[in-house]
Design a protein around this motif. Sequence first.
Motif, PDB file in Angstrom:
ATOM      1  N   ALA A 111       1.117  -1.076  -0.193  1.00  9.30           N
ATOM      2  CA  ALA A 111       0.157   0.069  -0.030  1.00  9.30           C
ATOM      3  C   ALA A 111       0.825   1.084  -0.411  1.00  9.30           C
ATOM      4  CB  ALA A 111      -1.181   0.035   0.947  1.00  9.30           C
ATOM      5  N   GLY A 112       0.590   2.357  -0.639  1.00  3.74           N
ATOM      6  CA  GLY A 112       1.002   3.106  -1.184  1.00  3.74           C
ATOM      7  C   GLY A 112       2.495   3.303  -1.181  1.00  3.74           C
ATOM      8  N   GLU A 113       3.090   2.497  -2.329  1.00 13.20           N
ATOM      9  CA  GLU A 113       3.839   2.556  -3.729  1.00 13.20           C
ATOM     10  C   GLU A 113       4.027   2.162  -4.606  1.00 13.20           C
ATOM     11  OE1 GLU A 113       7.247  -0.129  -0.888  1.00 13.20           O
ATOM     12  OE2 GLU A 113       6.794   0.942   0.594  1.00 13.20           O
ATOM     13  N   GLU A 114       4.574   1.991  -5.305  1.00 14.68           N
ATOM     14  CA  GLU A 114       4.236   1.953  -6.499  1.00 14.68           C
ATOM     15  C   GLU A 114       4.999   0.239  -6.839  1.00 14.68           C
ATOM     16  OE1 GLU A 114       7.005   4.209  -6.068  1.00 14.68           O
ATOM     17  OE2 GLU A 114       6.114   5.827  -6.635  1.00 14.68           O
ATOM     18  N   VAL A 115       4.040  -0.280  -7.711  1.00  9.97           N
ATOM     19  CA  VAL A 115       4.560  -1.813  -8.010  1.00  9.97           C
ATOM     20  C   VAL A 115       5.309  -1.663  -9.057  1.00  9.97           C
ATOM     21  CG1 VAL A 115       3.104  -3.624  -8.591  1.00  9.97           C
ATOM     22  CG2 VAL A 115       1.778  -2.086  -7.086  1.00  9.97           C
ATOM     23  N   MET A 116       6.166  -2.287  -8.664  1.00  9.18           N
ATOM     24  CA  MET A 116       7.556  -3.275  -9.384  1.00  9.18           C
ATOM     25  C   MET A 116       6.748  -4.598  -9.431  1.00  9.18           C
ATOM     26  SD  MET A 116       9.105  -0.226  -9.135  1.00  9.18           S
ATOM     27  CE  MET A 116      10.424  -0.721 -10.078  1.00  9.18           C
ATOM     28  N   GLU A 117       8.159  -5.045 -10.891  1.00  4.96           N
ATOM     29  CA  GLU A 117       7.758  -6.062 -11.963  1.00  4.96           C
ATOM     30  C   GLU A 117       8.811  -7.269 -12.158  1.00  4.96           C
ATOM     31  OE1 GLU A 117       4.155  -8.486 -14.191  1.00  4.96           O
ATOM     32  OE2 GLU A 117       5.032  -6.684 -15.109  1.00  4.96           O
ATOM     33  N   GLU A 118       9.123  -8.037 -11.244  1.00  4.93           N
ATOM     34  CA  GLU A 118      10.326  -8.631 -12.072  1.00  4.93           C
ATOM     35  C   GLU A 118      10.665  -9.696 -12.296  1.00  4.93           C
ATOM     36  OE1 GLU A 118      14.315  -8.144  -9.517  1.00  4.93           O
ATOM     37  OE2 GLU A 118      14.316 -10.149  -9.115  1.00  4.93           O
ATOM     38  N   THR A 119      11.459 -10.363 -14.133  1.00  3.47           N
ATOM     39  CA  THR A 119      11.166 -11.014 -14.127  1.00  3.47           C
ATOM     40  C   THR A 119      12.387 -12.031 -14.736  1.00  3.47           C
ATOM     41  OG1 THR A 119       9.189 -10.499 -14.924  1.00  3.47           O
ATOM     42  CG2 THR A 119      10.303 -12.356 -16.356  1.00  3.47           C
ATOM     43  N   PRO A 120      12.463 -13.102 -13.790  1.00  2.00           N
ATOM     44  CA  PRO A 120      13.590 -13.539 -14.627  1.00  2.00           C
ATOM     45  C   PRO A 120      13.744 -14.377 -15.617  1.00  2.00           C
ATOM     46  CG  PRO A 120      13.361 -14.601 -12.508  1.00  2.00           C
ATOM     47  CD  PRO A 120      12.426 -13.585 -12.782  1.00  2.00           C
ATOM     48  N   PHE A 121      14.879 -14.687 -16.183  1.00  2.17           N
ATOM     49  CA  PHE A 121      14.619 -15.679 -17.503  1.00  2.17           C
ATOM     50  C   PHE A 121      16.123 -15.544 -18.118  1.00  2.17           C
ATOM     51  CE2 PHE A 121      15.770 -11.090 -18.944  1.00  2.17           C
ATOM     52  CZ  PHE A 121      16.648 -11.412 -19.937  1.00  2.17           C
ATOM     53  N   THR A 122      16.724 -16.440 -19.221  1.00  3.23           N
ATOM     54  CA  THR A 122      16.765 -17.957 -19.724  1.00  3.23           C
ATOM     55  C   THR A 122      16.604 -17.089 -21.152  1.00  3.23           C
ATOM     56  OG1 THR A 122      16.004 -19.927 -19.911  1.00  3.23           O
ATOM     57  CG2 THR A 122      17.385 -19.404 -18.139  1.00  3.23           C
ATOM     58  N   PHE A 123      18.054 -17.295 -21.738  1.00  2.85           N
ATOM     59  CA  PHE A 123      17.797 -17.753 -23.797  1.00  2.85           C
ATOM     60  C   PHE A 123      18.677 -17.708 -24.234  1.00  2.85           C
ATOM     61  CE2 PHE A 123      20.489 -13.427 -21.696  1.00  2.85           C
ATOM     62  CZ  PHE A 123      22.030 -13.845 -22.595  1.00  2.85           C
ATOM     63  N   GLU A 124      18.423 -18.257 -25.310  1.00  4.33           N
ATOM     64  CA  GLU A 124      19.707 -19.336 -26.068  1.00  4.33           C
ATOM     65  C   GLU A 124      20.438 -18.559 -27.122  1.00  4.33           C
ATOM     66  OE1 GLU A 124      16.402 -21.725 -26.976  1.00  4.33           O
ATOM     67  OE2 GLU A 124      16.078 -22.649 -25.073  1.00  4.33           O
TER      68      GLU A 124
END
Length: 135
Positions: A111-124
Amino acid sequence: MLDPTRVSLGTYAKAYINGVWQTNINHLEATVEIDKRELNLVGYDWVQFKKGARRGSGTISGYKVTSDMIRRGFTKFEIITTLDDPEAYGFERVRLMRCMPDSIQLANWTAGEEVMEETPFTFEGFELIDPIIAN
């Protein structure tokens, strides 16, 4: 001597997922690691190394604006990262191929904070499309 104006700032970076500019992204990192095989050979007192398979991994994060990452699920996608600081020596573009999330964040808010999104990924695979070259 280093001209400090030539140092690239992340302020001038952009990330594109499947060709769409991700204006909410404020952090992207991607790394390639190599599996080096140790070889102990007769006649050598040093361990020798043979190049093995490579592994690409990274993280993309920023402000939560859409549900695109959830909707995309674990399907593969492409990221093109650009770095275009107008004072630097040039423009860099790197293509990360066959990216796939390791996990998908469904909820993470306070509550009261910006919502952050984090996505770890792999690549080929990757391609250095445009390198920065010092003049």
